[in-house]
Design a protein around this motif. Sequence first.
Motif, PDB file in Angstrom:
ATOM      1  N   ASP A   1       1.884   2.509 -10.461  1.00  0.00           N
ATOM      2  CA  ASP A   1       0.823   3.511 -10.250  1.00  0.00           C
ATOM      3  C   ASP A   1       1.200   4.886 -10.806  1.00  0.00           C
ATOM      4  OD1 ASP A   1      -0.720   1.636  -8.963  1.00  0.00           O
ATOM      5  OD2 ASP A   1      -0.079   2.226  -6.956  1.00  0.00           O
TER       6      ASP A   1
ATOM      7  N   PHE B   1      -5.735   6.813 -11.559  1.00  0.00           N
ATOM      8  CA  PHE B   1      -7.104   6.726 -11.036  1.00  0.00           C
ATOM      9  C   PHE B   1      -7.790   5.393 -11.315  1.00  0.00           C
ATOM     10  CE2 PHE B   1      -7.546  11.633 -11.251  1.00  0.00           C
ATOM     11  CZ  PHE B   1      -6.778  11.738 -10.104  1.00  0.00           C
ATOM     12  N   ASP B   2      -7.716   4.928 -12.568  1.00  0.00           N
ATOM     13  CA  ASP B   2      -8.464   3.683 -12.858  1.00  0.00           C
ATOM     14  C   ASP B   2      -7.554   2.481 -13.138  1.00  0.00           C
ATOM     15  OD1 ASP B   2      -7.575   3.987 -15.448  1.00  0.00           O
ATOM     16  OD2 ASP B   2      -9.503   4.628 -16.260  1.00  0.00           O
ATOM     17  N   TYR B   3      -6.247   2.667 -12.996  1.00  0.00           N
ATOM     18  CA  TYR B   3      -5.277   1.563 -13.117  1.00  0.00           C
ATOM     19  C   TYR B   3      -5.268   0.890 -14.496  1.00  0.00           C
ATOM     20  CZ  TYR B   3      -5.473   2.267  -8.064  1.00  0.00           C
ATOM     21  OH  TYR B   3      -5.459   2.842  -6.810  1.00  0.00           O
TER      22      TYR B   3
ATOM     23  N   ALA C   1     -10.831  -0.721  -0.843  1.00  0.00           N
ATOM     24  CA  ALA C   1     -11.375  -0.702  -2.194  1.00  0.00           C
ATOM     25  C   ALA C   1     -11.998   0.653  -2.508  1.00  0.00           C
ATOM     26  CB  ALA C   1     -12.432  -1.806  -2.341  1.00  0.00           C
ATOM     27  N   GLU C   2     -12.780   1.164  -1.571  1.00  0.00           N
ATOM     28  CA  GLU C   2     -13.461   2.436  -1.770  1.00  0.00           C
ATOM     29  C   GLU C   2     -12.458   3.590  -1.836  1.00  0.00           C
ATOM     30  OE1 GLU C   2     -17.033   3.233   0.155  1.00  0.00           O
ATOM     31  OE2 GLU C   2     -16.986   5.194  -0.852  1.00  0.00           O
ATOM     32  N   ASP C   3     -11.512   3.613  -0.902  1.00  0.00           N
ATOM     33  CA  ASP C   3     -10.560   4.716  -0.843  1.00  0.00           C
ATOM     34  C   ASP C   3      -9.594   4.726  -2.027  1.00  0.00           C
ATOM     35  OD1 ASP C   3      -9.738   6.887   1.160  1.00  0.00           O
ATOM     36  OD2 ASP C   3      -7.843   6.016   0.483  1.00  0.00           O
ATOM     37  N   ALA C   4      -9.148   3.547  -2.436  1.00  0.00           N
ATOM     38  CA  ALA C   4      -8.144   3.478  -3.501  1.00  0.00           C
ATOM     39  C   ALA C   4      -8.764   3.270  -4.873  1.00  0.00           C
ATOM     40  CB  ALA C   4      -7.157   2.346  -3.205  1.00  0.00           C
ATOM     41  N   ASN C   5     -10.113   3.268  -4.917  1.00  0.00           N
ATOM     42  CA  ASN C   5     -10.813   3.033  -6.171  1.00  0.00           C
ATOM     43  C   ASN C   5     -10.396   1.708  -6.811  1.00  0.00           C
ATOM     44  OD1 ASN C   5     -12.600   3.618  -8.234  1.00  0.00           O
ATOM     45  ND2 ASN C   5     -11.064   4.722  -9.430  1.00  0.00           N
ATOM     46  N   LEU C   6     -10.379   0.666  -5.984  1.00  0.00           N
ATOM     47  CA  LEU C   6     -10.020  -0.676  -6.439  1.00  0.00           C
ATOM     48  C   LEU C   6     -11.237  -1.575  -6.290  1.00  0.00           C
ATOM     49  CD1 LEU C   6      -6.697  -1.216  -4.421  1.00  0.00           C
ATOM     50  CD2 LEU C   6      -6.835  -1.024  -6.898  1.00  0.00           C
ATOM     51  N   SER C   7     -11.224  -2.693  -7.001  1.00  0.00           N
ATOM     52  CA  SER C   7     -12.243  -3.709  -6.727  1.00  0.00           C
ATOM     53  C   SER C   7     -11.895  -4.322  -5.366  1.00  0.00           C
ATOM     54  CB  SER C   7     -12.218  -4.784  -7.807  1.00  0.00           C
ATOM     55  OG  SER C   7     -10.996  -5.483  -7.760  1.00  0.00           O
TER      56      SER C   7
ATOM     57  N   ARG D   1      -0.698   8.539  -3.853  1.00  0.00           N
ATOM     58  CA  ARG D   1      -1.936   8.582  -3.103  1.00  0.00           C
ATOM     59  C   ARG D   1      -1.720   8.436  -1.595  1.00  0.00           C
ATOM     60  NH1 ARG D   1      -7.113   7.003  -5.288  1.00  0.00           N
ATOM     61  NH2 ARG D   1      -6.132   6.133  -7.112  1.00  0.00           N
TER      62      ARG D   1
END
Length: 269
Positions: free
Chosen positions: A10, A17-19, A128-134, A178
Amino acid sequence: MVQVLFTDLDGTLLDLFDYSYDAALPALEALKERNIPVVFCTAKTLAENEYYRKEMGIEDPFIVDNGGAIYIPDNYFSFGFECKKKGKYCVIELGASYGRLREALKEIREETGFKITGFGDMTAEEVAEDANLSVEKAKLAKEKEYNESFIFDEPKEKDAILFAKIKEKGFSVTHGGRYYNIHGKDADKGKAVRILTALFKKEYGAVKTIGIGDSKNDIPMLNAVEQPAVVKNKKGTWLDVSLPTLYKAKGEGPEGWVEVVEKLILISG
Ligand SMILES: [Mg+2]
């Protein structure tokens, strides 16, 4: 001489941010062609490591949960060593169990009233929402074994109290890009890197180790390698660490990672 690359994920090999890691693909291919081991050394879980190993076609050992355990694929080294057999891996465990870490956080919450929200308190959708993950990747991120990541929703000056409490319970804390992470006090990236380096040396004789990171939880890893390097973070600055041979990449995240690989590894390999 055999070179071994230890890398954070990370904010280093993956964009914070978008991995994404598209920029790093050609350099990853060049490392594979030269048989240079790429060892992930990350706060990510076994499941997440397996995801990225498969995506990137990497088959080298890896360090999960911020140094909680070292996973070594079966028959990777030509000699035997002490480890716990688990699936297709030989595992060296350094960390405390997830259950004990969750229990400690619960106690601290009760003792202080602090707003502490661990991944174990959140649904996959919330992570998913907090870490901007699927949602699919959030499920992998929740499969922690030796580390719990949490949100500490208190003013910065409360950090000291939180850290003291965690120490009092016999655990350690790190603050990555994060999240805050609680883990066993014998588990850090540096210790895991040293153990793995000793195994690489046993296999190959002389070995040159390179480490790339971006934030505080990488300091033990950077201290444990011969050639430490940092990439720029999203603020356009570097981790505040002073090491005599530290290389500071001009690029941020994966772009800085490529710069380090090209300048320090491929050129001399
Ligand atoms: Mg990082």
